[in-house]
Design a protein around this motif. Structure first.
Motif, PDB file in Angstrom:
ATOM      1  N   ASP A 391       7.038   8.311 -34.661  1.00 36.07           N
ATOM      2  CA  ASP A 391       5.961   9.133 -35.201  1.00 36.07           C
ATOM      3  C   ASP A 391       5.318   8.423 -36.395  1.00 36.07           C
ATOM      4  O   ASP A 391       5.902   8.318 -37.465  1.00 36.07           O
ATOM      5  CB  ASP A 391       6.544  10.483 -35.633  1.00 36.07           C
ATOM      6  N   GLY A 392       4.095   7.905 -36.203  1.00 35.69           N
ATOM      7  CA  GLY A 392       3.413   7.199 -37.279  1.00 35.69           C
ATOM      8  C   GLY A 392       3.965   5.820 -37.574  1.00 35.69           C
ATOM      9  O   GLY A 392       3.611   5.212 -38.586  1.00 35.69           O
ATOM     10  N   LEU A 393       4.811   5.295 -36.684  1.00 39.15           N
ATOM     11  CA  LEU A 393       5.435   3.993 -36.896  1.00 39.15           C
ATOM     12  C   LEU A 393       4.393   2.870 -36.875  1.00 39.15           C
ATOM     13  O   LEU A 393       3.425   2.920 -36.117  1.00 39.15           O
ATOM     14  CB  LEU A 393       6.469   3.740 -35.797  1.00 39.15           C
ATOM     15  N   VAL A 394       4.618   1.860 -37.702  1.00 43.65           N
ATOM     16  CA  VAL A 394       3.789   0.653 -37.694  1.00 43.65           C
ATOM     17  C   VAL A 394       4.708  -0.541 -37.483  1.00 43.65           C
ATOM     18  O   VAL A 394       5.669  -0.741 -38.243  1.00 43.65           O
ATOM     19  CB  VAL A 394       3.005   0.479 -39.010  1.00 43.65           C
ATOM     20  N   ILE A 395       4.441  -1.330 -36.437  1.00 45.94           N
ATOM     21  CA  ILE A 395       5.171  -2.575 -36.205  1.00 45.94           C
ATOM     22  C   ILE A 395       4.221  -3.722 -36.505  1.00 45.94           C
ATOM     23  O   ILE A 395       3.122  -3.804 -35.960  1.00 45.94           O
ATOM     24  CB  ILE A 395       5.698  -2.670 -34.764  1.00 45.94           C
ATOM     25  N   ASN A 396       4.655  -4.597 -37.396  1.00 47.73           N
ATOM     26  CA  ASN A 396       3.830  -5.706 -37.859  1.00 47.73           C
ATOM     27  C   ASN A 396       4.458  -7.019 -37.401  1.00 47.73           C
ATOM     28  O   ASN A 396       5.613  -7.315 -37.727  1.00 47.73           O
ATOM     29  CB  ASN A 396       3.744  -5.666 -39.393  1.00 47.73           C
ATOM     30  N   LEU A 397       3.731  -7.810 -36.618  1.00 45.62           N
ATOM     31  CA  LEU A 397       4.241  -9.068 -36.089  1.00 45.62           C
ATOM     32  C   LEU A 397       3.400 -10.229 -36.603  1.00 45.62           C
ATOM     33  O   LEU A 397       2.172 -10.159 -36.596  1.00 45.62           O
ATOM     34  CB  LEU A 397       4.206  -9.075 -34.555  1.00 45.62           C
TER      35      LEU A 397
END
Length: 583
Positions: A391-397
């Motif tokens: 929920d509202g997660l942000v994955i930054n690569l």
């Protein structure tokens, strides 16, 4: 005896093979990545070469690691007791050692003070009136010399850049944002952010959980929970096995908490309750290890063992001891946090999770862990359930194109493996509603140290006002000029500086290991008159501007670039606003 007994046992029995493998992988990863942080890589190469060159050895030997690393691996593969032999030769069998016992003495400081005063009194008694007058004249001459600026002729001898040498445009970091569909009804959409940057085949991953729905009651627990992610193991692995697996298959996993007050478009200061808050699990690995990296990151966040009372009590004791050591040693950072806590929700939470307020709360948590463990364990589990979800997660690569192509599907799988939503809110004061103190009361904290840490500050720009880039230039000039001269050179402090935050308009003066208190406050108060009467030459003004731009253009490694770009994107800071500040 205990230390020697352990060394003897290790030399005789050796190390666990998995621990050795994990350690070798960690060292090799660091050598191949060569991540120097904000320090220029070229200087790191030079300093590494000098360590050999100074002693008439090849300057390149210190930079070449492939051959010695291969030899070490070959020896280990043959079963040779490499480390055991070293321990036996240089530690156990080394008779050149000494045991030093440190015994506390509550009267020692007073004795030393009295001895010093007696010594000085005897020296003064032996001096004539002319001797004393000479000391006074020498002191006055020293103070005059300290207050005197360098001559223009001497300054002109130094090599310097001009504004024409500085790039006009910001160095924008590539970014791509892909907002996905919500994983459950009523949940917010997760987002995948990527940065295509050369990374030597390494993927840098940041899995950031939205913490904006947490309450003030949760805040003191958050540092403990994030420590548990990496220090208590999981329900299936003890902490040693988990640490070894992380060391064997990745370049490391750590946590970071982002708490900041965003600014509006054009650099306009926002209201104090504006906040973005994320808890990030950060990791790195070579591309082919991406599946193992993301699985380990998922495990530490969603399956950390929160039932290990003994370990968590140890961690809390370590935290309390750490605060007791850090506050006297770095009091300026804690004083700065106390000031900022009075002006914004982000500042309030910063103090509550890492400042003096956090120290007081950690002592309470330790008492709770020892007296009512079930209550603390349940609070930790409840906090994790509220935090760890898609929920509202942000994955930054961050990585090169081929690395991102490998890592992106793995990141998408992690999204599917996390809980789709978080439990319904159970009341409480949200972080953005932090009770910021209306009355700005002066405060003094007594710590066991012979020096002071003097802080003073306030909000120069109010909500709705636009912050110009010139404010950062003025702040830097004060830090490297006026405060350096008055607080450090003439005042005798180890450091005198200031901090300006364009996001919230807050400006603070700080001193480090300062023998003065009132005098330093007077110097702070004198800064305004100094600026009003200041007459800078064109070269001095250009120097201040170039230094400020240099802070914006500092060297960054790929992981730092990707994480900084994420922090610019999270509050939805536009790329168009940054050139305006630079101009």
């Amino acid at each position: 005896p205990l230390i020697l007994d352990v060394l003897k046992k290790t030399a005789a029995e050796g190390f666990d093979a998995e621990a050795v493998t994990a350690s070798i992988n960690t060292i090799e990863f660091g050598l191949r990545e060569f991540n120097t942080g904000g320090f220029p890589r070229g200087l790191s190469f030079m300093l590494g070469a000098m360590s050999e060159w100074l002693y008439d050895r090849s300057p390149l030997d210190a930079l070449r690691f492939e051959k010695p690393l291969a030899e070490l691996k070959a020896s280990l593969d043959k079963g040779e007791p490499v480390f055991e032999s070293l321990i036996q030769k240089y530690l156990v069998g080394n008779g050149h050692r000494v045991t030093v016992k440190m015994v506390p003495d509550l009267g020692l400081e007073a004795e030393q003070q009295a001895a010093e005063e007696d010594r000085l009194a005897k020296i003064k008694a032996a001096m004539s009136a002319d001797d004393l007058a000479q000391v006074v004249r020498a002191t006055e001459a020293l103070k005059k010399r300290q207050a005197q600026p360098d001559s223009p002729e001497d300054v002109a001898k130094l090599p310097r850049l001009s504004l024409a040498d500085i790039e006009r445009e910001n160095r924008e970091i590539p970014i791509s944002v892909d907002e996905r569909e919500p994983m459950a009804p009523g949940a917010r959409a997760p987002t995948l952010v990527t940065h295509a940057i050369p990374s030597s085949g390494i993927v840098y991953a940041d899995v950031c959980f939205d913490a904006s729905a947490l309450t003030l009651e949760d805040a003191p627990l958050l540092p403990l929970l994030t420590s548990c992610f990496l220090e208590t193991g999981t329900t299936a692995k003890d902490r040693v096995a988990l640490s070894q697996e992380i060391g064997t298959h990745t370049g490391g996993i750590r946590t970071a908490t982002l708490l900041a007050q965003p600014s509006e478009a054009g650099g306009v200061v926002t209201e104090a309750d504006k906040l973005f808050a994320y808890v990030c699990v950060r990791g790195k690995a070579v591309a082919e290890k991406a599946p193992r990296l993301f699985e380990l990151m998922r495990q530490v966040a969603s399956d950390a063992n929160l039932d290990d009372q003994r370990r968590i009590v140890e961690m809390l004791k370590e935290s309390v001891a750490g605060f007791r050591a850090q506050i006297p040693a770095a009091g300026h950072t804690f004083a700065d946090a106390r000031l900022r806590a009075r002006y914004s929700a982000a500042g309030f939470l910063g103090d509550l999770t890492g400042g003096v307020a956090a120290y007081e709360e950690t002592k309470k948590l330790l008492e709770l862990a020892e007296k009512d463990w079930p209550a603390l364990s349940q609070r930790l589990k409840t906090l994790r359930a509220k935090l760890v979800s898609a929920d509202g997660l942000v994955i930054n690569l961050t990585g090169d194109e081929s690395t991102l192509a490998t890592a992106t599907p793995v990141a998408e799988q992690m999204l599917a493996d996390l809980p789709a939503s978080r439990p319904a809110a159970d009341g409480g004061i949200l972080w953005a509603q932090a009770p910021i103190a209306e009355a700005k009361v002066n405060e003094g904290l007594v710590v066991p140290t012979q020096v002071n840490y003097v802080a003073k500050g306030g909000q120069l720009y109010k909500p709705g006002e636009k912050v110009s880039g010139t404010a950062s230039v003025v702040s830097r000039y004060l830090r490297t000029g006026y405060l350096w001269d008055t607080v450090r050179v003439m005042g005798g402090a180890y450091g005198g500086f200031c901090r300006f935050s364009p996001q919230n308009g807050l400006f603070t003066y700080l001193s480090y290991r300062d023998p003065n208190l009132v005098g330093t406050l007077d110097n702070y108060d004198g800064a305004a008159d100094h600026l009003r009467s200041l007459e800078l030459s064109q070269s001095e003004l250009e120097g201040a501007i170039i230094g400020t731009v240099g802070d914006l253009d500092r060297p960054m490694q790929p992981d730092t670039k990707g994480f900084m770009s994420l922090q610019q994107w999270l509050p939805r800071e536009t790329a168009g606003g940054r050139p305006a500040r630079r101009d």
